[in-house]
Design a protein around this motif. Structure first.
Motif, PDB file in Angstrom:
ATOM      1  N   GLN A   1       0.827  -1.356   0.543  1.00  0.00           N
ATOM      2  CA  GLN A   1       0.390  -0.165   0.170  1.00  0.00           C
ATOM      3  C   GLN A   1       1.009   1.194   0.142  1.00  0.00           C
ATOM      4  OE1 GLN A   1      -3.138   0.491  -0.066  1.00  0.00           O
ATOM      5  NE2 GLN A   1      -3.468   2.581  -0.222  1.00  0.00           N
ATOM      6  N   ASN A   2       2.106   1.148   0.786  1.00  0.00           N
ATOM      7  CA  ASN A   2       2.980   2.548   1.046  1.00  0.00           C
ATOM      8  C   ASN A   2       3.413   2.635  -0.697  1.00  0.00           C
ATOM      9  OD1 ASN A   2       1.934   3.136   3.145  1.00  0.00           O
ATOM     10  ND2 ASN A   2       3.940   1.990   4.168  1.00  0.00           N
ATOM     11  N   HIS A   3       3.818   1.243  -1.141  1.00  0.00           N
ATOM     12  CA  HIS A   3       4.575   1.717  -2.645  1.00  0.00           C
ATOM     13  C   HIS A   3       4.023   1.560  -3.447  1.00  0.00           C
ATOM     14  CE1 HIS A   3       8.559  -0.049  -4.889  1.00  0.00           C
ATOM     15  NE2 HIS A   3       7.312   0.009  -5.783  1.00  0.00           N
ATOM     16  N   TYR A   4       2.945   0.909  -3.593  1.00  0.00           N
ATOM     17  CA  TYR A   4       2.040   1.775  -4.768  1.00  0.00           C
ATOM     18  C   TYR A   4       1.150   2.076  -4.622  1.00  0.00           C
ATOM     19  CZ  TYR A   4       4.387  -3.054  -7.114  1.00  0.00           C
ATOM     20  OH  TYR A   4       4.892  -3.098  -7.429  1.00  0.00           O
ATOM     21  N   GLY A   5       0.040   2.894  -3.043  1.00  0.00           N
ATOM     22  CA  GLY A   5      -0.977   3.204  -2.970  1.00  0.00           C
ATOM     23  C   GLY A   5      -0.575   4.728  -3.822  1.00  0.00           C
ATOM     24  N   SER A   6      -0.069   5.382  -4.364  1.00  0.00           N
ATOM     25  CA  SER A   6      -0.051   6.388  -4.385  1.00  0.00           C
ATOM     26  C   SER A   6      -0.448   6.405  -5.863  1.00  0.00           C
ATOM     27  CB  SER A   6       0.778   7.592  -4.083  1.00  0.00           C
ATOM     28  OG  SER A   6       2.399   7.126  -4.694  1.00  0.00           O
ATOM     29  N   TRP A   7       0.528   5.590  -6.704  1.00  0.00           N
ATOM     30  CA  TRP A   7       0.335   5.806  -8.431  1.00  0.00           C
ATOM     31  C   TRP A   7      -0.171   4.928  -8.613  1.00  0.00           C
ATOM     32  CZ3 TRP A   7       3.575   2.530 -11.413  1.00  0.00           C
ATOM     33  CH2 TRP A   7       4.813   1.864  -9.680  1.00  0.00           C
ATOM     34  N   ALA A   8       0.135   3.049  -8.166  1.00  0.00           N
ATOM     35  CA  ALA A   8      -0.460   2.277  -8.945  1.00  0.00           C
ATOM     36  C   ALA A   8      -1.623   2.158  -8.966  1.00  0.00           C
ATOM     37  CB  ALA A   8       1.067   0.921  -9.034  1.00  0.00           C
ATOM     38  N   THR A   9      -2.201   2.315 -10.550  1.00  0.00           N
ATOM     39  CA  THR A   9      -3.725   1.469 -10.823  1.00  0.00           C
ATOM     40  C   THR A   9      -3.684  -0.091 -10.227  1.00  0.00           C
ATOM     41  OG1 THR A   9      -3.872   1.045 -12.915  1.00  0.00           O
ATOM     42  CG2 THR A   9      -4.184   3.710 -12.411  1.00  0.00           C
ATOM     43  N   GLU A  10      -5.189  -0.283 -10.461  1.00  0.00           N
ATOM     44  CA  GLU A  10      -5.412  -1.842 -10.301  1.00  0.00           C
ATOM     45  C   GLU A  10      -4.993  -2.606 -11.519  1.00  0.00           C
ATOM     46  OE1 GLU A  10      -9.960  -1.622 -10.280  1.00  0.00           O
ATOM     47  OE2 GLU A  10      -9.643  -2.360  -8.181  1.00  0.00           O
ATOM     48  N   GLN A  11      -5.335  -1.973 -12.780  1.00  0.00           N
ATOM     49  CA  GLN A  11      -5.404  -2.498 -14.376  1.00  0.00           C
ATOM     50  C   GLN A  11      -3.609  -2.498 -14.110  1.00  0.00           C
ATOM     51  OE1 GLN A  11      -7.173   0.752 -13.392  1.00  0.00           O
ATOM     52  NE2 GLN A  11      -8.526  -0.511 -13.936  1.00  0.00           N
ATOM     53  N   SER A  12      -2.798  -1.751 -13.946  1.00  0.00           N
ATOM     54  CA  SER A  12      -1.298  -2.039 -14.188  1.00  0.00           C
ATOM     55  C   SER A  12      -1.209  -3.337 -13.600  1.00  0.00           C
ATOM     56  CB  SER A  12      -0.871  -0.551 -13.911  1.00  0.00           C
ATOM     57  OG  SER A  12      -0.418  -0.594 -12.618  1.00  0.00           O
ATOM     58  N   LEU A  13      -1.536  -3.380 -12.333  1.00  0.00           N
ATOM     59  CA  LEU A  13      -0.744  -4.645 -11.356  1.00  0.00           C
ATOM     60  C   LEU A  13      -1.496  -5.894 -11.851  1.00  0.00           C
ATOM     61  CD1 LEU A  13      -1.393  -2.215  -7.786  1.00  0.00           C
ATOM     62  CD2 LEU A  13       0.771  -3.087  -8.746  1.00  0.00           C
ATOM     63  N   PHE A  14      -2.892  -5.644 -12.554  1.00  0.00           N
ATOM     64  CA  PHE A  14      -3.378  -6.666 -13.167  1.00  0.00           C
ATOM     65  C   PHE A  14      -2.517  -7.406 -14.114  1.00  0.00           C
ATOM     66  CE2 PHE A  14      -6.251  -8.976 -15.823  1.00  0.00           C
ATOM     67  CZ  PHE A  14      -6.449 -10.335 -15.052  1.00  0.00           C
ATOM     68  N   MET A  15      -2.158  -6.377 -14.904  1.00  0.00           N
ATOM     69  CA  MET A  15      -0.700  -6.357 -15.704  1.00  0.00           C
ATOM     70  C   MET A  15      -0.004  -7.490 -15.524  1.00  0.00           C
ATOM     71  SD  MET A  15      -3.390  -5.796 -18.792  1.00  0.00           S
ATOM     72  CE  MET A  15      -2.457  -6.827 -19.977  1.00  0.00           C
ATOM     73  N   LYS A  16       0.553  -6.510 -14.474  1.00  0.00           N
ATOM     74  CA  LYS A  16       2.119  -7.106 -14.154  1.00  0.00           C
ATOM     75  C   LYS A  16       1.766  -8.855 -13.789  1.00  0.00           C
ATOM     76  CE  LYS A  16       5.700  -5.394 -13.900  1.00  0.00           C
ATOM     77  NZ  LYS A  16       6.313  -5.802 -14.263  1.00  0.00           N
ATOM     78  N   LEU A  17       0.134  -8.509 -13.687  1.00  0.00           N
ATOM     79  CA  LEU A  17       0.067 -10.105 -12.521  1.00  0.00           C
ATOM     80  C   LEU A  17       0.187 -11.007 -13.682  1.00  0.00           C
ATOM     81  CD1 LEU A  17      -0.737 -12.607 -10.612  1.00  0.00           C
ATOM     82  CD2 LEU A  17      -3.698 -10.973 -10.785  1.00  0.00           C
ATOM     83  N   VAL A  18      -0.840 -10.490 -14.860  1.00  0.00           N
ATOM     84  CA  VAL A  18      -0.430 -11.829 -16.177  1.00  0.00           C
ATOM     85  C   VAL A  18       0.254 -12.263 -16.531  1.00  0.00           C
ATOM     86  CG1 VAL A  18      -1.960 -11.413 -18.359  1.00  0.00           C
ATOM     87  CG2 VAL A  18      -3.267 -11.175 -16.748  1.00  0.00           C
ATOM     88  N   GLU A  19       1.380 -10.908 -16.654  1.00  0.00           N
ATOM     89  CA  GLU A  19       2.615 -11.504 -17.317  1.00  0.00           C
ATOM     90  C   GLU A  19       3.663 -12.397 -16.420  1.00  0.00           C
ATOM     91  OE1 GLU A  19       6.924  -8.556 -17.234  1.00  0.00           O
ATOM     92  OE2 GLU A  19       5.159  -7.876 -17.828  1.00  0.00           O
TER      93      GLU A  19
END
Length: 81
Positions: free
Chosen positions: A13-31
């Motif tokens: 939450q501290n690392h991604y909370g201010s800039w990452a979107t759930e969509q970008s994180l999901f794309m990384k998960l799929v990768e």
């Protein structure tokens, strides 16, 4: 080193909370899921292996998947516990 889900959620939450979107994180998960599929294909002989330690590689990629799953939960303020 042992990490609890709660501690990982807080960190992510501290690392991604201010800039990452759930969509970008999901794309990384799929990768990462694709990388797991590649290793499983090598282990089964459906794809040529290059001599790397496939168990170690599988462990790393599964850990990466957990990272992104928990990150998606963290940026959505979901408590996985």
């Amino acid at each position: 080193m042992q990490v609890t889900i709660e501690a990982l959620e807080n960190y992510l939450q501290n690392h991604y909370g201010s800039w990452a979107t759930e969509q970008s994180l999901f794309m990384k998960l799929v990768e990462e899921m694709g990388e797991v599929a590649e290793i499983l294909n090598k282990r089964s002989g459906r794809k040529a292996a290059d001599g790397t330690d496939l168990n170690a590689e599988l462990g790393k990629e599964l850990a990466d998947m957990i990272h992104y799953i928990v990150a998606i939960a963290a940026v959505n303020n979901l408590d996985l516990n």
